[in-house]
Design an enzyme around this catalytic site. Structure first.
Site, PDB file in Angstrom:
ATOM      1  N   ASN A   7     -36.800 -27.224 -19.908  1.00 14.18           N
ATOM      2  CA  ASN A   7     -37.877 -28.223 -19.971  1.00 14.18           C
ATOM      3  C   ASN A   7     -39.120 -27.547 -19.402  1.00 14.18           C
ATOM      4  OD1 ASN A   7     -39.582 -30.454 -19.713  1.00 14.18           O
ATOM      5  ND2 ASN A   7     -37.920 -31.830 -19.179  1.00 14.18           N
ATOM      6  N   ARG A  98     -37.160 -28.758 -24.661  1.00 14.27           N
ATOM      7  CA  ARG A  98     -38.171 -29.788 -24.860  1.00 14.27           C
ATOM      8  C   ARG A  98     -39.428 -29.099 -25.370  1.00 14.27           C
ATOM      9  NH1 ARG A  98     -42.297 -31.707 -20.628  1.00 14.27           N
ATOM     10  NH2 ARG A  98     -43.390 -33.379 -21.694  1.00 14.27           N
ATOM     11  N   GLY A 218     -48.442 -36.351 -15.744  1.00 13.53           N
ATOM     12  CA  GLY A 218     -48.941 -36.857 -17.014  1.00 13.53           C
ATOM     13  C   GLY A 218     -48.488 -38.294 -17.158  1.00 13.53           C
ATOM     14  N   ARG A 247     -55.711 -34.765 -15.466  1.00 21.27           N
ATOM     15  CA  ARG A 247     -56.269 -35.010 -16.793  1.00 21.27           C
ATOM     16  C   ARG A 247     -57.070 -36.310 -16.784  1.00 21.27           C
ATOM     17  NH1 ARG A 247     -50.919 -34.329 -20.324  1.00 21.27           N
ATOM     18  NH2 ARG A 247     -49.911 -33.621 -18.406  1.00 21.27           N
TER      19      ARG A 247
END
Length: 411
Positions: A7, A98, A218, A247
């Protein structure tokens, strides 16, 4: 069957090894081995942590060298030292990855071929913090394990059911035909949590209207109806939607035009501002980690307070948008690092939903619940905290594909 899962993130690489016997179990077994690499901001050091099902642990910091060398060292802990769980890497049957962005061509899990690798590479510009890392992991496995079957599981796949009204941006249609559309992300997590919610409640997934809140570094929301994603907050890239750790989430696109015209920003500078210097970090000036922002807020830091206020405001607004797409709500799910661990965020998000008849049990909420309904008995909406199991979801898909391939070879 032994399945290695990778991942990959922008600054970390999580890995685990499962030993699965047929038939594939419904519940996630404990991994035999779990390893993680955290790269420092300057990329000059790698912090490696390993633990096994037997309780053995390893923690080291490696300086210099390449990511592939560091990853090879992580793999060596599977077969050497106190964290050894297998005699040789050759006993691994399949590797699952992933991959954040699969574009429109890759919606289901697939065996990785040269064509798949090239597609992942082409999409690096749409997920620059993630696809390159996934590609590096695939190539590292090729060097370490040779021609072992590798399976790509795409975060965008679950959202391929978005209706055009949700997926197509109001821009010139020829741009949509060129592939500029809402793809959505965190799909592996959203899909797992929706299925787990139905299991916890003892109901059929197709009968439920759910909003799943994946809140980590995220963040994204998904509106799920009849088991399908019908709306989500992330878009063409993982930058859209909610305020995140570093972000920005959704901002007025005119801001970007203004920065280009008035401040001569380059595309690289815009990318850095929006992906790495915004969100909780950009507003608070403290950290991209919500825990540190909360600690600073409680000490009277006004910018940290503002970061909290914006985060909560945008989360509530996002839930409201998903609610409208569903035209109602049966289940609200919180997952990922913040969603699973921050009672304060869950309480703040639910506080504005009382008009729905949603009521949380404050005592349950404070108990760090996992896979538990924290709503009161008379709440009209169930509120679940679910530990996302992305690695296990990937492992099941990889195992299924590996079994199919084995059966074909036997024919």
């Amino acid at each position: 069957m032994k399945i290695l899962i990778l991942n990959a993130g922008s600054s970390s690489q999580k890995s685990c090894l499962y030993d699965i016997t047929a038939p594939i179990p419904t519940l996630a077994p404990q991994p035999l081995w779990e390893g993680k690499i955290n790269w420092t901001q300057d990329q000059n050091q790698a912090e490696i942590t390993v633990k096994t099902a037997t309780g053995a642990k390893l923690q080291e910091t490696i300086a210099g060298d390449s990511r592939q060398v560091q990853f090879a060292y992580l793999l060596s802990t599977l077969t050497e030292g106190k964290t050894k769980v297998i005699d040789d890497l050759s006993v691994i049957n399949v590797v699952g990855h992933r991959v954040v962005h699969g574009g429109q061509d890759y919606r289901d899990a697939v065996i990785i071929t040269e064509d798949v690798k090239q597609a992942i590479a082409r999409l690096c510009n749409l997920a620059p913090a993630h696809n390159p890392a996934a590609l590096a992991g695939i190539e590292a496995i090729e060097k370490s394990l040779g021609n072992i079957p590798q399976v790509a599981v795409f975060d965008t796949g679950f959202h391929s059911t978005l209706p055009d009204a949700a997926a197509i941006y109001p821009i010139p249609y020829q741009l949509a035909e060129a592939g500029i559309r809402r793809y959505g992300f965190h799909g592996i997590s959203h899909q797992y949590c929706a299925s787990k919610a139905a299991e916890i409640l003892g109901q059929n997934l197709s009968s439920l209207r759910l909003i799943t809140c994946h809140l980590g570094n995220g963040c994204s929301l998904a509106a799920i109806k009849n088991g399908c994603s019908i709306d989500t907050t992330m878009g063409f890239t993982p930058l859209d939607g909610l305020m995140m750790g570093s972000r920005s989430g959704a901002v007025d696109p005119g801001i970007l035009i203004y920065l280009l015209q008035q401040y001569n920003y380059s595309s690289e500078e815009l990318d850095k501002v929006l992906n790495k210097a915004s969100g909780l970090l950009g507003i608070s000036g403290v950290s991209s980690d919500l825990r540190e922002v909360i600690a600073a807020k409680e000490q009277g830091n006004q910018r940290a307070q503002l970061a909290w206020d914006i985060y909560v405001h945008r989360l509530r607004a996002g839930i409201g948008a998903m609610l409208a797409s569903l035209a109602g709500l049966d289940v609200l799910v919180f997952t990922a690092g913040v969603g699973e661990k921050s009672a304060a965020i869950r309480e703040a998000a639910c506080e504005s939903l009382g008009f729905l008849g949603l009521k949380i049990d404050f005592e349950k909420n404070q108990q760090q619940p996992i896979d538990v309904d924290i709503a009161t008995s008379n709440s009209t909406v169930r509120v679940l905290v679910i530990e996302t199991q992305e690695d296990w979801a990937i492992a099941k898909l990889a195992a299924g594909i590996a079994q199919q391939c084995y059966k074909l070879l036997q024919q």
